[in-house]
Design an enzyme around this catalytic site. Sequence first.
Site, PDB file in Angstrom:
ATOM      1  N   GLU A 105      26.266 -33.068   5.323  1.00 60.82           N
ATOM      2  CA  GLU A 105      26.871 -33.985   6.083  1.00 60.82           C
ATOM      3  C   GLU A 105      25.914 -34.877   6.547  1.00 60.82           C
ATOM      4  OE1 GLU A 105      31.217 -33.519   5.692  1.00 60.82           O
ATOM      5  OE2 GLU A 105      31.109 -32.429   4.185  1.00 60.82           O
TER       6      GLU A 105
ATOM      7  N   ASN B   3      23.455 -30.269   1.971  1.00 59.80           N
ATOM      8  CA  ASN B   3      24.572 -30.832   1.972  1.00 59.80           C
ATOM      9  C   ASN B   3      24.986 -31.332   1.668  1.00 59.80           C
ATOM     10  OD1 ASN B   3      26.805 -29.007  -0.755  1.00 59.80           O
ATOM     11  ND2 ASN B   3      27.563 -29.500   1.546  1.00 59.80           N
TER      12      ASN B   3
ATOM     13  N   HIS C  68      32.837 -33.616  -4.861  1.00 64.12           N
ATOM     14  CA  HIS C  68      34.412 -33.914  -4.633  1.00 64.12           C
ATOM     15  C   HIS C  68      34.331 -35.128  -5.587  1.00 64.12           C
ATOM     16  CE1 HIS C  68      34.990 -30.563  -2.087  1.00 64.12           C
ATOM     17  NE2 HIS C  68      34.242 -31.286  -1.247  1.00 64.12           N
TER      18      HIS C  68
ATOM     19  N   ASP D  24      35.184 -30.981  -7.786  1.00 59.96           N
ATOM     20  CA  ASP D  24      36.513 -30.871  -7.605  1.00 59.96           C
ATOM     21  C   ASP D  24      37.186 -32.148  -8.461  1.00 59.96           C
ATOM     22  OD1 ASP D  24      37.135 -32.368  -5.543  1.00 59.96           O
ATOM     23  OD2 ASP D  24      38.318 -30.991  -4.451  1.00 59.96           O
TER      24      ASP D  24
HETATM   25  O1  9MR Z   1      38.294 -27.133   1.983  1.00 56.33           O
HETATM   26  C1  9MR Z   1      38.013 -27.201   3.337  1.00 56.33           C
HETATM   27  C2  9MR Z   1      39.919 -27.361   4.300  1.00 56.33           C
HETATM   28  O2  9MR Z   1      40.331 -26.339   3.743  1.00 56.33           O
HETATM   29  C3  9MR Z   1      39.345 -27.622   5.665  1.00 56.33           C
HETATM   30  O3  9MR Z   1      40.157 -27.635   6.388  1.00 56.33           O
HETATM   31  C4  9MR Z   1      38.203 -28.784   5.667  1.00 56.33           C
HETATM   32  C5  9MR Z   1      38.083 -28.296   7.219  1.00 56.33           C
HETATM   33  O4  9MR Z   1      37.073 -30.300   7.427  1.00 56.33           O
HETATM   34  O5  9MR Z   1      37.132 -28.296   5.023  1.00 56.33           O
HETATM   35  C6  9MR Z   1      36.916 -28.113   3.727  1.00 56.33           C
HETATM   36  O6  9MR Z   1      36.123 -28.341   3.093  1.00 56.33           O
HETATM   37  C7  9MR Z   1      35.130 -29.289   3.153  1.00 56.33           C
HETATM   38  C8  9MR Z   1      33.990 -28.390   3.279  1.00 56.33           C
HETATM   39  O7  9MR Z   1      32.704 -27.340   3.871  1.00 56.33           O
HETATM   40  C9  9MR Z   1      32.687 -29.637   3.481  1.00 56.33           C
HETATM   41  N1  9MR Z   1      32.390 -30.874   2.127  1.00 56.33           N
HETATM   42  C10 9MR Z   1      33.970 -30.826   2.462  1.00 56.33           C
HETATM   43  C11 9MR Z   1      35.065 -30.223   1.786  1.00 56.33           C
HETATM   44  C12 9MR Z   1      36.280 -30.563   2.029  1.00 56.33           C
HETATM   45  O8  9MR Z   1      36.896 -31.333   3.355  1.00 56.33           O
END
Ligand code: 9MR
Length: 342
Positions: free
Chosen positions: A146, A186, A222, A252
């Site tokens: 990101e 990613n 997402h 998802d």
């Molecule tokens: O699913 C993850 C969640 O449990 C965490 O709290 C969060 C913190 O920012 O990150 C989520 O996973 C992310 C992933 O690492 C990167 N892309 C976005 C995902 C959803 O926020």
Amino acid sequence: MKNILLGLLICLGQISFGQESFLTDHFPFPIGASLNPRLLAENESYEYRAKTEFNSVTAENHMKMMMVHPEANRFDFNKGDEIVKFAQATQKRIHGHTLVWHNQVPKWMTEFSGDAQAWENMLKNHIQEVAKHFKGQVTGWDVVNEAFLDDGTLRPSIWSKNIPDYIAKSFQWAHEADPNAILFYNDYGQDGKPKKMQAILNLVKELQARQIPIHGLGLQMHINIHSKNEELASVIHQSQATGLAIHFSELDIAVNPKNDSTFVYTESAQEAQKNKYEFIFQSYQSIPKKQQYGITFWNVGDKDSWLRGYFKRPKEYPLLFDESYRRKPLYSSLLNLSKNEK
Ligand code: 9MR
């Protein structure tokens, strides 16, 4: 005699109808899930689905900076190793997520001070220690996660602020530490954001021109039932045209993106979700096989989804399994899509 034969046929029919078919048996590419080690340890239904339904695993959180590198001079790989152990015991591929991100950064990193060289050394050390620890265990890494904003500019972060050219350097450092790993950039939400998409394509071109190793693009996916198929198709097409491996890395499909508290997961919402999942799987099937790294769901059951936990959207139902870890009807629609595969 006739009745006995008929009975036997019905019985055989039932046996074969009763046998479970798995997505993983029917698609030629890996089908993964991101997993949470606490749920694996505490919830048998979660563990059962994680074990039987997927052949690739990503740690949802436990290989991220904050988790594995809580203090400057201390790494903690315990939870990440638990995921690795589970994946190895159940013969699954492991995908590493993620070496460099602006989120889930430990406090000591955000408070770090030093000149450009000190920052470089710090990030290089992090990337290489983590990549070396999981070397031979993970197949690939989301090296940088990101890095761009929706308008295609570089996201302001401690990394972009303190380390010139940090993306290219990160790929280089990861490659040095684990030369066999497939290295991904990613990101999310490229659909409908042409400038973000273009920034990613420019990055790929630039890294390739400089012979910096980048091997794949992670499209997080997402998305939601209103995401536009033409926009998704364009993102998939442009990504695939790079020739790199393509991973739908965090799939998802939200059904209640506006977090309406009166939302009901009706049959028509389920139908819209099923159609979107079918579209995503069909699009993935159209990617050349050698570029198919796999599709990873972002966790297992609806109640494990980050949309409920992190985003606090209790009426969200984005995944393949319901609150009791039963397969949703959309599961069989996806199985049907696999008819021409494998
Ligand atoms: O699913 C993850 C969640 O449990 C965490 O709290 C969060 C913190 O920012 O990150 C989520 O996973 C992310 C992933 O690492 C990167 N892309 C976005 C995902 C959803 O926020």
